[in-house]
Write an enzyme that holds these catalytic residues in place. Sequence first.
Site, mmCIF file in Angstrom:
data_model
loop_
_atom_site.group_PDB
_atom_site.id
_atom_site.type_symbol
_atom_site.label_atom_id
_atom_site.label_comp_id
_atom_site.label_asym_id
_atom_site.label_seq_id
_atom_site.Cartn_x
_atom_site.Cartn_y
_atom_site.Cartn_z
ATOM 1 C CG ASP A 8 21.554 -11.279 -23.800
ATOM 2 O OD1 ASP A 8 21.294 -10.561 -25.640
ATOM 3 O OD2 ASP A 8 22.597 -10.766 -23.049
ATOM 4 C CB SER A 9 17.233 -9.480 -27.739
ATOM 5 O OG SER A 9 17.323 -10.684 -28.626
ATOM 6 C CG ASP A 56 24.145 -13.411 -27.385
ATOM 7 O OD1 ASP A 56 25.006 -12.893 -27.440
ATOM 8 O OD2 ASP A 56 23.095 -12.684 -27.251
ATOM 9 C CE LYS A 115 26.053 -11.407 -30.285
ATOM 10 N NZ LYS A 115 26.040 -10.839 -29.114
ATOM 11 C CD GLU A 137 25.964 -7.782 -25.836
ATOM 12 O OE1 GLU A 137 25.871 -6.570 -25.160
ATOM 13 O OE2 GLU A 137 25.602 -7.780 -25.846
ATOM 14 C CD GLU A 165 22.638 -3.958 -31.546
ATOM 15 O OE1 GLU A 165 23.408 -5.542 -30.869
ATOM 16 O OE2 GLU A 165 21.161 -4.097 -31.319
#
Length: 285
Positions: free
Chosen positions: A49-50, A88, A118, A120, A187
């Site tokens: 999502d960056s 993501d 993925k 978070e 990270e």
Amino acid sequence: MSSERKKMTLPRLFKKVADGDPITWLTCYDYPTAYLQEQAGIDMILVGDSLGMTMLGYESTLPVTMEDMIRHTQAVRRGSPNAFLVGDMPYMSYQPSVETAIRSAGRFMAEAACDGVKLEGGAEMADRIRGIVAAGIPTMGHLGLTPQSASALGGFRVQGKGARQAKKIVDDAKALEEAGAFAILLEMVPDRLCKLITERSENCFIMSLGSGPHAHGQLLIYHDMFGLYPRFKPRMAKVFGNAGEVILNGLKQYVQEVSEQTFPQPENWFSMPDEEYEELIKMLD
Ligand code: KIV
């Protein structure tokens, strides 16, 4: 050019881990870059999502929607049929409930042909991972600096430098592993913490982004590797080639050549036979 690579699968990733062979992983958001990553033999691709920052110019990842993610992920899959493709989960596509999480993860698999997803978060997200895994979808965790919670974490900074915070990350990693995560991305945590978690992992593998060399593999943000994100370059990123500079120089040259009328040249346009042209003129008279 058709790719002669074998499809990367979970058993093949775990074989690399067992053989002590580091896993290569990069972000990717578009078809031409995916094509190049496929040719380079990258093991895993993350459509992060960056992309909200690197491709869409937002200040953070928070505005990214499932529609944004699905469209970019589909393009990446077309460019790279063989890398292990991880979608993501964007902000609020899994936080509200286990059911929301399963439905969002299912969209990555059904609409974008992902190999896994993925999300978070630590122990508080273990039930989301358990639910998605129970639905038959390989799922990764993401600990340390988790950009969707940057505000709560006090900004984009190293996580787990102090013993108390480091212990929480160790506990979170165990909770995600027990929930069935096939891998965990760490990270921006200290290298020693990453090493410790890697050594303690039993049923999942650990990937590092700015967390040192001791994980089972490495992730980098593609735009940081090639000087393509103009706002900043994180310390953890290495520039492997300055494509941004090459492109900027090319753009300046284009502006100059068009202004000076040295572009285009005959090899850049198409001619018409004299007789056809003369006939055209007659038709217009
Ligand atoms: O969105 C992304 O690219 C990520 C990385 C920062 C790990 O989640």
